[in-house]
Design a protein around this motif. Structure first.
Motif, short mmCIF file in Angstrom:
data_model
loop_
_atom_site.label_atom_id
_atom_site.label_comp_id
_atom_site.label_asym_id
_atom_site.label_seq_id
_atom_site.Cartn_x
_atom_site.Cartn_y
_atom_site.Cartn_z
N ARG A 60 125.97 5.13 54.08
CA ARG A 60 125.05 4.89 52.96
C ARG A 60 125.34 5.90 51.86
O ARG A 60 125.24 7.11 52.06
CB ARG A 60 123.59 5.00 53.41
CG ARG A 60 122.59 4.66 52.30
CD ARG A 60 121.16 4.72 52.81
NE ARG A 60 120.90 3.71 53.81
CZ ARG A 60 120.52 2.47 53.54
NH1 ARG A 60 120.37 2.09 52.28
NH2 ARG A 60 120.32 1.61 54.51
N GLY A 87 115.91 8.94 53.75
CA GLY A 87 115.73 7.61 54.32
C GLY A 87 114.30 7.13 54.33
O GLY A 87 113.98 6.15 55.01
N LYS A 146 112.14 2.42 51.34
CA LYS A 146 112.70 1.12 51.68
C LYS A 146 113.24 0.43 50.42
O LYS A 146 112.83 0.74 49.30
CB LYS A 146 111.64 0.23 52.34
CG LYS A 146 111.08 0.77 53.65
CD LYS A 146 110.01 -0.16 54.20
CE LYS A 146 109.41 0.38 55.49
NZ LYS A 146 108.34 -0.51 56.01
N ASN A 195 109.14 4.59 54.52
CA ASN A 195 109.67 4.51 55.88
C ASN A 195 109.36 5.82 56.60
O ASN A 195 109.99 6.84 56.35
CB ASN A 195 111.18 4.26 55.83
CG ASN A 195 111.81 4.12 57.20
OD1 ASN A 195 111.11 4.12 58.21
ND2 ASN A 195 113.12 3.99 57.24
N PRO A 200 112.71 7.17 59.59
CA PRO A 200 114.06 6.73 59.23
C PRO A 200 115.08 7.03 60.32
O PRO A 200 115.02 8.07 60.98
CB PRO A 200 114.37 7.52 57.96
CG PRO A 200 113.51 8.74 58.06
CD PRO A 200 112.26 8.30 58.75
N ASP A 247 119.34 4.73 57.98
CA ASP A 247 118.49 4.73 56.78
C ASP A 247 118.79 5.91 55.87
O ASP A 247 118.59 5.85 54.66
CB ASP A 247 117.01 4.78 57.17
CG ASP A 247 116.57 3.57 57.98
OD1 ASP A 247 117.03 2.46 57.67
OD2 ASP A 247 115.77 3.76 58.92
#
Length: 274
Positions: free
Chosen positions: A45, A123, A126, A145, A148, A152
């Protein structure tokens, strides 16, 4: 980083300080072959951030274009959105994603809140969270979230900075961007800086993109970025984003893929060190 392209002199070129030409196919093959070694990680990510207008969405589009071999366009909004990159047939994607946020802006109650960028790195935010410039996300928000996973969390932070603006980073912008950078450092998240709009900043590069690593002006910008924000020189990448072009270009792709290669390698090192 005052001064500007209009003051460029005939002696504006220097000996090339980084060699990337001829590496496009090698870098593209690396990206095509890449798979995360850590089985807990489905995809790296990458979080994009930077001042409004710096070219975040254009960089995302340019990465997609270099991978697809054709110029692509994606509409972005003032939300947290995560983008996949198609690999081959429908439903097949590269094992990395880019998460994009609203840009930072000068002044209070404008642009993304620095605290939201910090929460995104951990993370906690969302996708499709509607950014509120006036306040950070609260823990009772439906888009918060609370737990995470590694997938994430952000694995690489990419800061997008435009090279074509006088006094590229004013004091207020430096404070905000350093705060984000230091938060990433404390989380041990690797960081890359992407210097966009290099053709608009430097006439020599506009005339021939292969002058990018010969431009004295761009070298000074890179050195100043390293000094002001703390990025290592090896993690600052000048690029030209696709803007009005209808076809891809080998030289433009080379710069994009060189940066993407570093982003993937840093992210891979990070997830394997946890």
């Amino acid at each position: 980083m005052g001064g500007g392209p209009s003051k460029m002199a005939p002696e504006s070129l220097m000996d090339e300080w980084r060699c990337v030409w001829g590496h496009k196919n090698k870098d593209l093959q690396f990206v095509k072959d890449y798979q995360p070694y850590n089985e807990e990680v489905k995809q790296l990510r990458v979080l994009l951030h930077g001042l409004t207008g710096a070219g975040k969405s254009s960089f995302l589009n340019s990465v997609d274009s270099a991978l697809q071999g054709r110029v692509t366009r994606r509409a972005l909004a003032d939300k947290q959105l995560t983008y996949k990159f198609n690999k081959g047939g429908p439903g097949t994607f590269y094992p990395f994603v880019f998460t994009d946020l609203m840009g930072l802006e000068k002044g209070t109650n404008k642009g993304v809140c620095v605290e939201d960028i910090k929460q995104a790195m951990k993370g906690h935010i969302k996708d499709c969270y509607e950014i509120n410039p006036c306040s950070k996300i609260s823990e009772d928000n439906q888009n918060y979230n609370k737990d995470p996973t590694l997938n994430d969390q952000v694995h690489v932070l990419v800061c997008i900075i435009a090279a074509n603006t006088e006094n590229i980073l004013d004091d207020e912008s430096v404070i905000k961007m350093r705060e984000v950078r230091l938060a990433a450092r404390d989380l041990e998240i690797p960081q890359v800086a992407i210097l966009t709009k290099i053709d608009e900043a430097c006439p020599e590069v506009k005339a021939d993109i292969k002058n990018v690593y010969k431009s004295r002006y761009l070298k000074k910008v890179v050195d100043d970025l390293s000094a002001k924000l703390g990025f290592t020189l090896t993690c600052i990448f000048p690029v030209k984003n696709y803007h009005s072009e209808i076809d891809t270009n080998d030289e433009v792709d080379t710069l994009i893929l060189s940066a993407l290669n570093m982003i993937i390698n840093l992210g891979e090192d990070y997830v394997n060190s946890l």
